[in-house]
Design a protein around this motif. Structure first.
Motif, PDB file in Angstrom:
ATOM      1  N   ASP A 148       5.864 -17.912  -6.358  1.00 29.28           N
ATOM      2  CA  ASP A 148       5.793 -17.592  -7.705  1.00 29.28           C
ATOM      3  C   ASP A 148       4.670 -16.874  -8.240  1.00 29.28           C
ATOM      4  OD1 ASP A 148       3.364 -19.567  -8.512  1.00 29.28           O
ATOM      5  OD2 ASP A 148       4.596 -20.787  -7.129  1.00 29.28           O
ATOM      6  N   GLU A 149       4.702 -16.547  -9.617  1.00 26.77           N
ATOM      7  CA  GLU A 149       3.323 -15.703 -10.210  1.00 26.77           C
ATOM      8  C   GLU A 149       2.083 -16.366 -10.126  1.00 26.77           C
ATOM      9  OE1 GLU A 149       7.396 -15.616 -12.498  1.00 26.77           O
ATOM     10  OE2 GLU A 149       6.232 -17.068 -12.030  1.00 26.77           O
ATOM     11  N   TRP A 150       2.365 -17.790 -10.157  1.00 24.92           N
ATOM     12  CA  TRP A 150       0.543 -18.417  -9.930  1.00 24.92           C
ATOM     13  C   TRP A 150       0.157 -18.224  -8.631  1.00 24.92           C
ATOM     14  CZ3 TRP A 150      -1.542 -18.618 -14.481  1.00 24.92           C
ATOM     15  CH2 TRP A 150      -0.689 -18.890 -15.661  1.00 24.92           C
ATOM     16  N   ARG A 151       0.922 -18.640  -7.446  1.00 24.89           N
ATOM     17  CA  ARG A 151       0.678 -18.447  -6.406  1.00 24.89           C
ATOM     18  C   ARG A 151       0.294 -17.011  -5.906  1.00 24.89           C
ATOM     19  NH1 ARG A 151       4.159 -20.806  -1.911  1.00 24.89           N
ATOM     20  NH2 ARG A 151       5.893 -19.860  -3.400  1.00 24.89           N
ATOM     21  N   TYR A 152       1.018 -16.055  -6.429  1.00 27.51           N
ATOM     22  CA  TYR A 152       0.801 -14.664  -6.250  1.00 27.51           C
ATOM     23  C   TYR A 152      -0.431 -14.576  -6.730  1.00 27.51           C
ATOM     24  CZ  TYR A 152       1.482  -9.630  -5.742  1.00 27.51           C
ATOM     25  OH  TYR A 152       1.170  -8.452  -5.474  1.00 27.51           O
ATOM     26  N   ALA A 153      -1.011 -14.704  -8.197  1.00 26.75           N
ATOM     27  CA  ALA A 153      -1.907 -14.313  -8.769  1.00 26.75           C
ATOM     28  C   ALA A 153      -3.505 -15.114  -8.117  1.00 26.75           C
ATOM     29  CB  ALA A 153      -1.953 -14.550 -10.093  1.00 26.75           C
ATOM     30  N   LEU A 154      -3.199 -16.285  -7.786  1.00 27.17           N
ATOM     31  CA  LEU A 154      -4.229 -17.067  -7.060  1.00 27.17           C
ATOM     32  C   LEU A 154      -4.691 -16.532  -5.787  1.00 27.17           C
ATOM     33  CD1 LEU A 154      -3.498 -20.653  -8.080  1.00 27.17           C
ATOM     34  CD2 LEU A 154      -5.176 -19.210  -8.823  1.00 27.17           C
ATOM     35  N   LYS A 155      -3.523 -16.029  -4.730  1.00 18.89           N
ATOM     36  CA  LYS A 155      -3.962 -15.437  -3.502  1.00 18.89           C
ATOM     37  C   LYS A 155      -4.411 -14.066  -3.830  1.00 18.89           C
ATOM     38  CE  LYS A 155      -1.498 -13.809   0.415  1.00 18.89           C
ATOM     39  NZ  LYS A 155      -0.344 -13.634   1.114  1.00 18.89           N
ATOM     40  N   ASN A 156      -3.700 -13.272  -4.783  1.00 19.80           N
ATOM     41  CA  ASN A 156      -4.094 -11.641  -4.723  1.00 19.80           C
ATOM     42  C   ASN A 156      -5.505 -11.379  -5.411  1.00 19.80           C
ATOM     43  OD1 ASN A 156      -2.285 -10.189  -2.859  1.00 19.80           O
ATOM     44  ND2 ASN A 156      -0.882 -11.486  -4.204  1.00 19.80           N
ATOM     45  N   ARG A 157      -5.949 -12.392  -6.530  1.00 21.16           N
ATOM     46  CA  ARG A 157      -7.015 -11.998  -7.156  1.00 21.16           C
ATOM     47  C   ARG A 157      -8.204 -11.959  -6.288  1.00 21.16           C
ATOM     48  NH1 ARG A 157      -6.939 -10.077 -12.863  1.00 21.16           N
ATOM     49  NH2 ARG A 157      -4.931 -10.374 -13.345  1.00 21.16           N
ATOM     50  N   ARG A 158      -8.038 -12.452  -5.159  1.00 20.76           N
ATOM     51  CA  ARG A 158      -9.255 -12.360  -4.153  1.00 20.76           C
ATOM     52  C   ARG A 158      -9.205 -11.332  -3.513  1.00 20.76           C
ATOM     53  NH1 ARG A 158      -7.454 -17.944  -3.681  1.00 20.76           N
ATOM     54  NH2 ARG A 158      -6.602 -17.417  -1.666  1.00 20.76           N
ATOM     55  N   ARG A 159      -8.222 -10.520  -3.364  1.00 19.72           N
ATOM     56  CA  ARG A 159      -8.084  -8.984  -2.640  1.00 19.72           C
ATOM     57  C   ARG A 159      -8.598  -7.888  -3.769  1.00 19.72           C
ATOM     58  NH1 ARG A 159      -2.207  -8.380  -0.946  1.00 19.72           N
ATOM     59  NH2 ARG A 159      -2.842  -6.347  -0.177  1.00 19.72           N
ATOM     60  N   PRO A 160      -9.129  -7.106  -2.954  1.00 21.24           N
ATOM     61  CA  PRO A 160      -9.415  -5.867  -3.742  1.00 21.24           C
ATOM     62  C   PRO A 160      -8.199  -5.400  -4.586  1.00 21.24           C
ATOM     63  CG  PRO A 160     -10.554  -5.814  -1.673  1.00 21.24           C
ATOM     64  CD  PRO A 160      -9.686  -7.006  -1.730  1.00 21.24           C
ATOM     65  N   LEU A 161      -8.110  -4.800  -5.608  1.00 16.08           N
ATOM     66  CA  LEU A 161      -7.058  -4.325  -6.301  1.00 16.08           C
ATOM     67  C   LEU A 161      -6.795  -3.076  -5.716  1.00 16.08           C
ATOM     68  CD1 LEU A 161      -5.226  -4.484  -8.875  1.00 16.08           C
ATOM     69  CD2 LEU A 161      -6.840  -3.024 -10.048  1.00 16.08           C
ATOM     70  N   LEU A 162      -7.567  -2.282  -5.230  1.00 14.07           N
ATOM     71  CA  LEU A 162      -7.135  -0.876  -4.738  1.00 14.07           C
ATOM     72  C   LEU A 162      -6.126  -1.279  -3.123  1.00 14.07           C
ATOM     73  CD1 LEU A 162      -9.901   1.550  -5.426  1.00 14.07           C
ATOM     74  CD2 LEU A 162      -7.883   1.168  -6.574  1.00 14.07           C
ATOM     75  N   THR A 163      -6.702  -2.332  -2.566  1.00 13.36           N
ATOM     76  CA  THR A 163      -5.679  -2.614  -1.466  1.00 13.36           C
ATOM     77  C   THR A 163      -4.557  -3.149  -1.778  1.00 13.36           C
ATOM     78  OG1 THR A 163      -6.674  -4.838  -1.082  1.00 13.36           O
ATOM     79  CG2 THR A 163      -7.935  -3.030  -0.216  1.00 13.36           C
ATOM     80  N   LEU A 164      -4.389  -3.925  -2.801  1.00 13.67           N
ATOM     81  CA  LEU A 164      -3.228  -4.574  -3.279  1.00 13.67           C
ATOM     82  C   LEU A 164      -2.129  -3.476  -3.822  1.00 13.67           C
ATOM     83  CD1 LEU A 164      -1.381  -7.207  -4.057  1.00 13.67           C
ATOM     84  CD2 LEU A 164      -2.635  -7.313  -6.318  1.00 13.67           C
ATOM     85  N   MET A 165      -2.470  -2.693  -4.622  1.00 10.69           N
ATOM     86  CA  MET A 165      -1.578  -1.443  -5.297  1.00 10.69           C
ATOM     87  C   MET A 165      -2.183  -0.435  -5.573  1.00 10.69           C
ATOM     88  SD  MET A 165      -0.976  -3.188  -9.239  1.00 10.69           S
ATOM     89  CE  MET A 165      -0.270  -1.935  -9.773  1.00 10.69           C
TER      90      MET A 165
END
Length: 341
Positions: free
Chosen positions: A302-319
């Protein structure tokens, strides 16, 4: 999704809006906003956070109703549909007409680096970003500062003026500019009333945090749907609706939240496949698609789990690596450049 699957599902989906659920929901949201404002003015201080929560939920839905209006899904009558779109856009500081023009181009050219305006804007900004600006972007991303959403809102205000500066004097651009003046006149009128009744500071303290929470939610709701999906080549043609599943993602369904708060916005695959279908029919579209297939994949985050997980990743590695074109193509093989973007 194959074309045959798409056609079979499309025949079973109504896209009319004779049942005015979205219009009724808009009226409910207006009532909730009024109630929240009265609570903010009259209730004890310890109750006021509840008023902000109510207003934030209503404002999120107003943003989503604007999205429905952009697709012409609020009403079969164009004037009613556009009126609701303008009212929603005015309330959340997002001009309806440029938003609709950009969003329709996004659906027509999803994943294209130039013709999808969302991708084009990201590429243009990241291509001139310095290393210091990159670090600032990563700081904002990690700390939930909604710079991406704020830039999106500002970009919609600037869009018609940028188009005019490039020589576009079409009736559409003139109309978009005219409505920005109407929106601004409305803001001045509200500010004048608030100052007249000595409520200017109260209004700011009430609505500013609600609007910031909206920007955060715009990022939470939108970013998972196309993140980590590679872009097309610049000379590619547009994807058909049934092909857009490869560049769009769903988010998991949460009870109450997904259907009644964010209006099935998490069902993004069927939304891209059937963009005219109103939000209250998207769950049926998802179920029909599942029936067409022998097996169903795992439930996405879901959106919340996705955000909590990926806000810890660098944005440039995410997208961002799909958009960041600061590295010269001369420094790497042509084959790599084609697969990267």
């Amino acid at each position: 999704m194959t074309k045959e699957e798409w056609l079979a599902i499309r025949q079973q989906l109504p896209d009319d809006t004779r049942i005015q659920w979205t219009q009724l929901l808009y009226i409910v949201d207006l009532c909730v906003l009024v109630a929240a404002w009265l609570i903010w003015l009259k209730a004890p201080v310890w109750i006021r956070p509840g008023a902000l929560i109510l207003a934030a939920i209503a404002t999120i839905q107003i943003y989503l109703i604007l999205h429905e209006a952009a697709h012409g899904s609020v009403s079969n009558k164009r004037r009613i549909n556009d009126l609701v779109g303008h009212l929603c856009g005015w309330m959340i500081f997002l001009p309806f007409l440029p938003r609709r023009r950009y969003h329709m181009a996004h659906h027509a050219w999803t994943a294209h680096p130039l013709r999808d305006p969302e991708n084009k804007n990201m590429i243009e900004k990241l291509s001139v970003m310095t290393e210091k600006q990159g670090r600032t972007l990563e700081f904002m991303w990690r700390h939930w500062i909604p710079m991406i959403a704020a830039n999106h809102f500002i970009g919609n205000w600037r869009a018609p003026y940028q188009a005019r500066a490039k020589g576009n004097h079409s009736p559409q651009i003139k109309k978009e500019i005219r409505f920005t003046y109407i929106y601004l006149a409305g803001y001045i009128a509200v500010a004048g009333l608030a100052l007249t009744f000595h409520a200017g500071w109260q209004l700011f303290c009430f609505y500013f945090p609600v609007w910031i929470s909206l920007l955060i939610m715009v990022e939470v709701l939108n970013l998972p749907h196309h993140a980590e999906a590679p872009l097309q080549a610049e000379d590619d043609d547009r994807l058909f609706f049934w092909d857009q599943e490869s560049v769009s993602h769903d988010c998991g369904t949460l009870p109450i939240w997904s259907r009644f708060i964010i209006l099935n916005f998490n069902l993004h695959i069927v939304h891209h496949a059937f963009p005219r279908v109103p939000w209250y029919h998207l769950s049926r579209a998802r179920d029909l698609l599942a029936q067409q297939r022998d097996s169903v994949g795992p439930e996405p985050m879901d959106e919340w789990r996705y955000a909590l997980k990926n806000r810890r990743r660098p944005l440039l590695t995410l997208m961002g690596h799909f958009f960041d074109r600061r590295s010269s193509s001369k420094t790497r093989p042509a084959e790599e450049s084609q697969t990267t973007f």
